[in-house]
Design a protein around this motif. Structure first.
Motif: not given
Length: 378
Positions: A236-240, A311-312, A356-362
């Motif tokens: 749930i945290a990752l979805d948000s 919304f996931s 670049k990092v935005t494609q990796i995190v979460e």
């Protein structure tokens, strides 16, 4: 759902813009170069009510919805992705404690987090458990009136500077994902220490560090939710968080486009501004179109979350598209700048490294595609 900001949202956006231009922009490049974390920026964000933007008012937060939250994140990310990510990390434990925590936990932790007196962190990833989060090895063994934690977490944003950590550990390893539980661990707890400080390609003004638990004893009251709820809480945290990262990526992309447009108007070759060449114009047009599409997709995901709808899968789409857009747009911005774009004298190389990092995190963008496909095929 409206594609336009409300008057209140636009007013807040302008407030954040002024704050970022005054407090963040002047130090962003140097902080990135020297890998310096400026805690005072978060104290100043707290002063204008942004560290607890999604936290209920009764615990000192602003109590605003996600659709407003992402406006703030995008605006800050235009100036410094590290600060935008830090804001997201600060709010994430608050959101999870508010949803799953006890009354006592809310009273103890939410006010210090929302006021900026304490910094928060979210600890899930391990050396052998990245995309396969359910394979984590950190253990939490019941012992008397508490738990004993053992294990190592890696790539933890705010590691070493946070005061309150939301940690995922296995209480019943034989149950796999259903045996993961969530705990609050405070800095200074005996047996809780810090390891390697990561040297990163980008996002260097945001500290990323290994955290270590060696017979770390925590009270039973540290458990968030019930035993076995940890994986659900993490997902749930990752979805948000995917919505938040999507908004941050849009901010980075918009900053790159702004720089590219300005440079294209000023730079002259063959006796005229390069903005007059159709090849450059087409690049700018594609960049602008992709950014607008990404922004609207992020806003849709936030709207669905706010309205209590599923919304996931849309959060995964938003994160996937917005972050891929940020990578493409920043790369094209560097190309428009030519040789100068590769130099640190100009901001676009920093934006490209940040993207670049935005494609990796979460969750990597490959994981997002899995989430989307599973929703289609269920």
């Amino acid at each position: 759902m409206s594609f336009q900001l409300t008057e209140e949202q636009e007013s807040l956006r302008r407030t954040v813009q002024k704050f970022a231009e005054k407090e963040i922009a002047p130090i962003a490049a140097e902080a990135e170069e020297k890998a310096e974390f400026h805690r005072e920026i978060f104290e100043k964000l707290a002063d204008i009510g942004l560290l607890g933007i999604a936290c209920p008012e009764e615990y000192g937060g602003a109590g605003l919805d996600y659709s407003t939250y992402i406006v703030v994140v995008e605006e800050i990310a235009k100036h410094c992705l590290a600060t935008a990510v830090g804001l997201g990390v600060q709010n994430l434990p608050q959101i999870m404690i508010d949803r799953f925590g006890t009354k006592e936990q809310k009273e103890k932790y939410l006010s210090p987090l929302s006021s900026g007196k304490k910094l928060g962190a979210f600890a899930l990833t391990e050396p052998g458990a990245g995309s396969d989060a359910s394979s984590l090895k950190t253990s939490a063994v019941r012992d008397g009136d508490g738990y004993v934690l053992n294990g190592t977490k890696v790539f933890i944003t705010h590691g070493g500077v946070a005061d309150i950590y939301l940690v995922m550990a296995k209480t019943q390893p034989e149950k796999g994902a259903h045996g993961i539980s969530s705990f609050i661990v405070e800095d200074g707890t005996p047996g809780f220490s810090f390891g390697k400080v990561e040297k990163k390609m980008g996002l260097r003004a945001s500290p990323t560090r290994e955290i270590i638990f060696e017979d770390c004893r925590i009270p039973r009251e540290s458990l968030v939710g019930k035993e076995g709820d940890g994986f659900k809480i993490a997902m749930i945290a990752l979805d948000s968080g995917r919505i938040t990262i999507g908004a941050a990526a849009v901010g980075v992309a918009q900053a790159a486009l702004n720089e590219a447009v300005k440079y294209a108007k000023q730079r002259e070759q063959f006796g005229q501004p390069i903005a007059s060449f159709q090849g450059i114009q087409f690049m700018l047009a594609d960049m602008a179109t992709s950014i607008r599409a990404a922004r609207n997709l992020v806003r849709e995901a936030a709207y669905l979350k706010d309205s209590g709808q599923a919304f996931s899968h849309v959060a995964a789409m938003a994160k996937l598209y917005a972050t891929d857009t940020a990578m493409k747009v920043t790369t094209d911005a560097v190309q428009i700048f030519g040789g100068y774009g590769y130099m640190q004298d100009y901001p676009v190389e920093r934006l490209m490294r940040a993207a670049k990092v935005t494609q990796i995190v979460e969750g990597t963008n490959q994981i997002q595609r899995m989430v989307i496909a599973r929703n289609l095929l269920k």
